[in-house]
Design an enzyme around this catalytic site. Structure first.
Site, PDB file in Angstrom:
ATOM      1  N   GLU A   1      -9.467  -9.787   3.201  1.00  0.00           N
ATOM      2  CA  GLU A   1      -9.773  -8.378   2.877  1.00  0.00           C
ATOM      3  C   GLU A   1     -11.101  -8.247   2.141  1.00  0.00           C
ATOM      4  O   GLU A   1     -11.360  -8.965   1.160  1.00  0.00           O
ATOM      5  CB  GLU A   1      -8.627  -7.784   2.026  1.00  0.00           C
ATOM      6  CG  GLU A   1      -8.911  -6.334   1.642  1.00  0.00           C
ATOM      7  CD  GLU A   1      -7.711  -5.549   1.136  1.00  0.00           C
ATOM      8  OE1 GLU A   1      -6.571  -6.060   1.191  1.00  0.00           O
ATOM      9  OE2 GLU A   1      -7.936  -4.406   0.683  1.00  0.00           O
TER      10      GLU A   1
ATOM     11  N   ASP B   1       5.133  -7.159   2.505  1.00  0.00           N
ATOM     12  CA  ASP B   1       4.441  -7.605   1.293  1.00  0.00           C
ATOM     13  C   ASP B   1       5.427  -7.936   0.192  1.00  0.00           C
ATOM     14  O   ASP B   1       6.371  -7.163  -0.052  1.00  0.00           O
ATOM     15  CB  ASP B   1       3.552  -6.470   0.760  1.00  0.00           C
ATOM     16  CG  ASP B   1       2.091  -6.667   1.090  1.00  0.00           C
ATOM     17  OD1 ASP B   1       1.641  -7.827   1.137  1.00  0.00           O
ATOM     18  OD2 ASP B   1       1.405  -5.657   1.300  1.00  0.00           O
TER      19      ASP B   1
ATOM     20  N   GLU C   1      -0.270 -12.420  -1.942  1.00  0.00           N
ATOM     21  CA  GLU C   1      -1.704 -12.376  -2.245  1.00  0.00           C
ATOM     22  C   GLU C   1      -2.094 -13.558  -3.116  1.00  0.00           C
ATOM     23  O   GLU C   1      -1.398 -13.870  -4.088  1.00  0.00           O
ATOM     24  CB  GLU C   1      -2.047 -11.079  -2.993  1.00  0.00           C
ATOM     25  CG  GLU C   1      -1.865  -9.832  -2.146  1.00  0.00           C
ATOM     26  CD  GLU C   1      -2.231  -8.549  -2.897  1.00  0.00           C
ATOM     27  OE1 GLU C   1      -2.779  -8.641  -4.022  1.00  0.00           O
ATOM     28  OE2 GLU C   1      -1.969  -7.468  -2.353  1.00  0.00           O
TER      29      GLU C   1
ATOM     30  N   SER D   1       0.847  -1.201   0.000  1.00  0.00           N
ATOM     31  CA  SER D   1       0.000   0.000   0.000  1.00  0.00           C
ATOM     32  C   SER D   1       0.879   1.247   0.000  1.00  0.00           C
ATOM     33  O   SER D   1       0.382   2.345  -0.227  1.00  0.00           O
ATOM     34  CB  SER D   1      -0.925  -0.005   1.221  1.00  0.00           C
ATOM     35  OG  SER D   1      -0.204  -0.289   2.408  1.00  0.00           O
TER      36      SER D   1
END
Ligand code: KIV
Length: 274
Positions: free
Chosen positions: A188, A89, A121, A51
């Site tokens: 999420e 991440d 992810e 992010s």
């Protein structure tokens, strides 16, 4: 029933598996030393999220964030951490091509960045990469539901798991991530009922963001939590401060005092004479 005393991936997983995770896991993002130092005593896990592409670099998505940038920010955050778990991440295209490449890049985030674990992810499709990384001794945090790196495939930042088929797929993905060896799983933007169903089904802690109150922990992007950006406020974000307005007020006052020659005063100046 105990709180995590050691904030390790091993301990988070052990607490869920032994039914002793009483206190929910508290997680936030950070991207620099000073924020990490401020947050460290209050949280279980700090995530250097990709992010950063949006909240630090000003892009409209996370896709252009590079491995080198994540290593650099992880190094800065690591210097501010004494207690909490440091996860980072893996950026877009650093783990999707092959499990070998995923392992090489995860290794750099740990060895050069100082991370304790890495986040990837995806579900079934990346389980081979999760397996490869965990087999090499690097803990992996999974992330399913709305996976921002798949933004174009998903057609935008939309709630996931709304249909029965999508719900089933996400449950299968959660189990695949767990079976591949992940120590915990970020959920999420999914309905709260699905957040609960996945939390009940898996034997690893779930960490929700827009996934309802039943997850084993919660994570928020620190800029959102602190109200630093008034232009962005999804409904699942609760702002605990309005620091954006506080900063603007302070800088306005500074500008006024500089222009009106009130700053620097005598006490903020050096004089050679007495
Ligand atoms: O990039 C990020 O900050 C994240 C969290 C919001 C879970 O993935």
């Amino acid at each position: 029933m105990v709180k995590p005393s050691k904030k390790t991936a091993f301990e988070f997983k052990r607490l869920k598996q032994s039914g002793s995770l009483v206190s929910k896991l508290v997680c936030v993002t950070a991207y620099d030393y000073l924020f990490a130092k401020l947050l460290d005593p209050e949280v279980d896990m700090i995530l250097v999220g990709d992010s950063l592409g949006m909240v630090v670099q000003g892009h409209s998505n996370t896709l252009s964030v590079t491995l080198e940038q994540m290593i650099y920010h992880t190094q800065n955050v690591a210097r501010g951490i004494k207690e909490s778990h440091l996860c980072v991440d893996m950026p877009f295209m650093t783990y999707q091509v092959s499990p070998e490449e995923a392992l090489r890049n995860a290794g750099r985030l740990v060895a050069e960045g100082g991370a304790h674990s890495v986040k990837l992810e995806g579900g079934k499709t990346i389980s081979a990469s999760i397996q490869k990384i965990t087999a090499a001794g690097i803990p992996v945090l999974g992330h399913i539901g709305l996976t921002p790196q798949s933004l174009h495939q998903l057609g935008g930042y939309k709630i996931q798991g709304k249909t029965e088929t999508a719900r089933e797929t996400l449950i299968e993905d959660a189990l695949a991530v767990e079976n591949a060896g992940a120590f915990a799983l970020v959920l999420e933007s999914i309905p709260a009922e699905l957040g609960q169903a996945i939390t009940d089904k898996v034997n690893i802690p779930t960490i929700g963001i827009g996934a309802g109150p039943h997850c084993d922990g919660q994570i928020l992007v620190i800029q959102d939590l602190l109200g630093l950006n008034s232009d962005f406020k999804p409904s699942f974000v609760k702002t605990y401060a309005t620091l954006g307005a506080t900063i603007q007020k302070a800088v306005k006052e500074f500008a006024f005092e500089v222009k009106s020659s009130q700053f620097p005063s005598k006490e903020h100046s050096f004089y050679v004479g007495s």
